[in-house]
Design an enzyme around this catalytic site. Structure first.
Site, PDB file in Angstrom:
ATOM      1  N   ARG A 105     -10.785 -15.487  30.005  1.00 14.23           N
ATOM      2  CA  ARG A 105     -10.179 -16.351  31.028  1.00 14.23           C
ATOM      3  C   ARG A 105      -9.377 -15.451  31.960  1.00 14.23           C
ATOM      4  O   ARG A 105      -8.442 -14.769  31.534  1.00 14.23           O
ATOM      5  CB  ARG A 105      -9.261 -17.393  30.383  1.00 14.23           C
ATOM      6  CG  ARG A 105      -8.357 -18.088  31.402  1.00 14.23           C
ATOM      7  CD  ARG A 105      -7.659 -19.294  30.856  1.00 14.23           C
ATOM      8  NE  ARG A 105      -8.582 -20.386  30.644  1.00 14.23           N
ATOM      9  CZ  ARG A 105      -8.214 -21.658  30.428  1.00 14.23           C
ATOM     10  NH1 ARG A 105      -6.932 -21.980  30.411  1.00 14.23           N
ATOM     11  NH2 ARG A 105      -9.113 -22.606  30.249  1.00 14.23           N
ATOM     12  N   HIS A 132     -15.409 -23.146  35.759  1.00 13.35           N
ATOM     13  CA  HIS A 132     -15.002 -23.418  34.374  1.00 13.35           C
ATOM     14  C   HIS A 132     -16.188 -24.053  33.638  1.00 13.35           C
ATOM     15  O   HIS A 132     -16.178 -25.235  33.302  1.00 13.35           O
ATOM     16  CB  HIS A 132     -13.787 -24.362  34.394  1.00 13.35           C
ATOM     17  CG  HIS A 132     -13.041 -24.427  33.092  1.00 13.35           C
ATOM     18  ND1 HIS A 132     -13.397 -23.701  31.978  1.00 13.35           N
ATOM     19  CD2 HIS A 132     -11.936 -25.144  32.726  1.00 13.35           C
ATOM     20  CE1 HIS A 132     -12.551 -23.969  30.989  1.00 13.35           C
ATOM     21  NE2 HIS A 132     -11.657 -24.834  31.415  1.00 13.35           N
ATOM     22  N   GLN A 135     -15.797 -26.044  30.126  1.00 12.22           N
ATOM     23  CA  GLN A 135     -15.218 -27.378  30.241  1.00 12.22           C
ATOM     24  C   GLN A 135     -16.296 -28.383  30.645  1.00 12.22           C
ATOM     25  O   GLN A 135     -16.375 -29.487  30.107  1.00 12.22           O
ATOM     26  CB  GLN A 135     -14.091 -27.371  31.287  1.00 12.22           C
ATOM     27  CG  GLN A 135     -13.499 -28.736  31.566  1.00 12.22           C
ATOM     28  CD  GLN A 135     -12.698 -29.286  30.392  1.00 12.22           C
ATOM     29  OE1 GLN A 135     -11.842 -28.604  29.864  1.00 12.22           O
ATOM     30  NE2 GLN A 135     -12.964 -30.518  29.988  1.00 12.22           N
ATOM     31  N   ASP A 222      -8.346 -33.341  38.577  1.00 12.42           N
ATOM     32  CA  ASP A 222      -7.728 -32.137  38.014  1.00 12.42           C
ATOM     33  C   ASP A 222      -6.459 -31.880  38.829  1.00 12.42           C
ATOM     34  O   ASP A 222      -6.254 -32.482  39.891  1.00 12.42           O
ATOM     35  CB  ASP A 222      -8.730 -30.969  38.114  1.00 12.42           C
ATOM     36  CG  ASP A 222      -8.206 -29.667  37.514  1.00 12.42           C
ATOM     37  OD1 ASP A 222      -7.263 -29.715  36.700  1.00 12.42           O
ATOM     38  OD2 ASP A 222      -8.749 -28.597  37.864  1.00 12.42           O
ATOM     39  N   CYS A 262      -9.797 -32.695  32.758  1.00 16.23           N
ATOM     40  CA  CYS A 262      -9.943 -31.510  31.892  1.00 16.23           C
ATOM     41  C   CYS A 262      -8.656 -31.196  31.136  1.00 16.23           C
ATOM     42  O   CYS A 262      -8.704 -30.552  30.100  1.00 16.23           O
ATOM     43  CB  CYS A 262     -10.380 -30.316  32.732  1.00 16.23           C
ATOM     44  SG  CYS A 262      -9.275 -29.953  34.100  1.00 16.23           S
ATOM     45  N   ARG A 290     -14.490 -30.265  23.560  1.00 15.75           N
ATOM     46  CA  ARG A 290     -14.437 -28.822  23.836  1.00 15.75           C
ATOM     47  C   ARG A 290     -14.833 -28.054  22.583  1.00 15.75           C
ATOM     48  O   ARG A 290     -15.578 -27.066  22.651  1.00 15.75           O
ATOM     49  CB  ARG A 290     -13.019 -28.389  24.283  1.00 15.75           C
ATOM     50  CG  ARG A 290     -12.583 -28.865  25.661  1.00 15.75           C
ATOM     51  CD  ARG A 290     -13.423 -28.281  26.776  1.00 15.75           C
ATOM     52  NE  ARG A 290     -13.445 -26.822  26.805  1.00 15.75           N
ATOM     53  CZ  ARG A 290     -12.511 -26.052  27.348  1.00 15.75           C
ATOM     54  NH1 ARG A 290     -11.478 -26.584  27.959  1.00 15.75           N
ATOM     55  NH2 ARG A 290     -12.622 -24.729  27.336  1.00 15.75           N
TER      56      ARG A 290
END
Ligand code: CP
Ligand code: NVA
Length: 303
Positions: A105, A132, A135, A222, A262, A290
């Site tokens: 990340r 991402h 996700q 988000d 998310c 996830r």
């Protein structure tokens, strides 16, 4: 020529590969609930490099590796020499000799791509400023679980055209979903991805929430300020104040539309507490997924 399986971005994966991972994720979820043990990654070690904070990504990958019989190492970039300027090309070649895979990340997508270019083990993108993908695999899994299928369903994203939006556009369009994005002018998703979406599916980007939300089966949002944009947070609150998922937004969608986020969520910014709590079951199922989706990615890339 190396033949290593990476997950650098969803654009690199075919619809068939995405579907395979979703199927594996469903199976692993069912088996975990029924106490079936796996040793698919026995003796393998995943390095997890983090240059940004994380709750879900870190814990799902770490638990996922243990579930699959392997182990995971948390590596903060602050403590690695990469944080002091050791080149990615050297880090990649060194870590490839210790580890069986890396999840990273970070900020720049190029860092992830360079790890894959110079290393010789699978690289998994755990979020960059650009995308991402992990996700979105969990998101697609959650939508399919709830709605029964993906093809022909419509996802509407409201808010900042950020890393989440970029990956949602690619993942949803590849799976045959329609995608609409409502965002303020100047905060649109990546322009090349929007062009690709226009050419390959049913896609709309507008500054009009009502237009975007019409007929939506899934509403997604988000944060207005992503990691790395903390200094813009106050200014962004003003720019995005009308791009909120609230009762009015939900009045434009299909009846019983799902709401996904998310996480982490900022209540009364991108989503009201009322809508968040009304859809908490979906949002926390998404968070749980996830784990199952990341295990499926680990199996696909590392088994
Ligand atoms: N959604 C997500 O990636 O969460 P974390 O930042 O907690 O990993
Ligand atoms: N857009 C958010 C996603 C967090 C999972 C960020 O990059 O901070």
């Amino acid at each position: 020529m190396k033949n290593t399986k990476h997950l650098l971005k969803l654009m690199d994966w075919s619809a068939q590969e995405i579907k395979e991972v979703l199927d594996t994720a469903d199976q692993l979820k069912y088996e975990k609930k029924n106490g079936v043990e796996h040793h698919l990654l026995k003796g393998k070690t995943l390095g997890m490099i983090f240059s940004k904070s994380s709750t879900r990504t870190r814990v799902s990958f770490e638990v996922g590796m243990y579930d699959l019989g392997g182990s995971a190492l948390f590596l903060s970039s602050r403590d690695l020499q990469i944080g002091r300027g050791e080149p990615v090309e050297d880090t990649a070649r060194v870590l490839s000799r210790y580890l069986d895979g890396i999840m990273i990340r970070t900020f720049d997508q190029s860092e992830v791509e360079d790890l894959a270019k110079y290393g010789s083990i699978p690289i998994i993108n755990g979020l960059t400023d650009y995308c991402h993908p992990c996700q979105v695999l969990a998101d697609l899994m959650t939508i399919r679980e709830k709605l029964g299928s993906l093809k022909g369903k419509k996802l509407c994203y409201i808010g900042d055209g950020n890393n989440m939006t970029n990956s949602l556009i690619v993942g949803c369009i590849k799976m045959g979903m329609a995608v609409s994005v409502a965002c303020p002018k100047g905060y649109e998703p990546d322009s090349e991805l929007m062009k690709w979406a226009d050419e390959n599916g049913d896609f709309l980007c507008t500054d009009d929430i009502q237009k975007a939300a019409a007929g939506a089966d899934v509403v997604y949002t988000d944060v207005w300020a992503s990691m790395g944009q903390e200094s813009e947070a106050e200014e962004r609150k003003k720019i995005f104040k009308n791009y909120q998922v609230n009762a009015q937004t939900m009045s434009y969608t299909n009846k019983n539309a799902m709401v996904l986020h998310c996480l982490p969520a900022h209540r009364e910014e991108e989503i009201t507490a009322e809508v968040f709590e009304a859809h908490a079951d979906e949002i926390f199922e998404e968070a749980e997924n996830r784990l199952h989706a990341q295990k499926a990615v680990l199996v696909k890339c590392m088994a």
